[in-house]
Design a protein around this motif. Structure first.
Motif: not given
Length: 166
Positions: A39-49
């Motif tokens: 239900d987040f209208e503004v999602p957030q993205f994350s990752w690892q290299m």
């Protein structure tokens, strides 16, 4: 002359990493892998290299995130951003639709010019915090007669003990 050439071949990988590679791991949306009903209208993205092999000195230099809806229409393209940040990248695209699956494509470039990419997805929930969003929902379960407490069906234990100290 041959000695210098052999020495150069031995030391070249230390200064000029050839075929240096990295991979992307733990690509997440709202800190979850493929969240459903978000239900987040503004999602957030994350990752690892992650660097592959024994090569050291890898750094993220740029990234690009593209988000597509169920009809394969692009809702956001971050374009290539020069940044080493890979945590809490905010979605800046079109307003998300409720109960829709979105596909996310991520490209990451390292300081050696190599590119890696991965893909994930997330599904939005109702995107409506009010109770009205649940009107018309079909609830799973029984009626009020199923809520009766039957003590004979419950495991009840009574344990007694005493302790003697010297």
């Amino acid at each position: 002359m041959k000695k210098y050439f052999v020495l150069f071949l031995c030391l070249a990988p230390l200064f000029f990493p050839l075929n240096a590679q990295h991979s992307i791991q733990n690509f997440r949306v709202n800190y979850e892998v493929t969240p459903i009903g978000s239900d987040f209208e503004v999602p957030q993205f994350s990752w690892q290299m992650k660097a592959e092999g024994a090569q050291q000195g890898y750094q993220q230099k740029a990234f690009q995130i593209q988000v597509y809806d169920e009809n394969n229409q692009m809702t956001w393209d971050s374009e290539e951003k020069t940044s080493d940040i890979s945590h809490a990248i905010q979605y800046e695209g079109e307003k998300l639709k409720p109960t829709t699956r979105y596909t996310c494509l991520l490209k990451v470039w390292d300081n050696f010019g190599n590119e890696s990419q991965t893909e994930s997805w997330f599904e939005t929930g109702f995107l409506n915090p009010s109770i009205d969003a649940w009107s018309g929902a079909k609830w799973i379960g029984g009626g009020d007669e199923d809520l009766v407490f039957h003590s004979q069906y419950q495991s009840v234990f009574q344990i007694g003990f005493s302790i003697q100290l010297d």
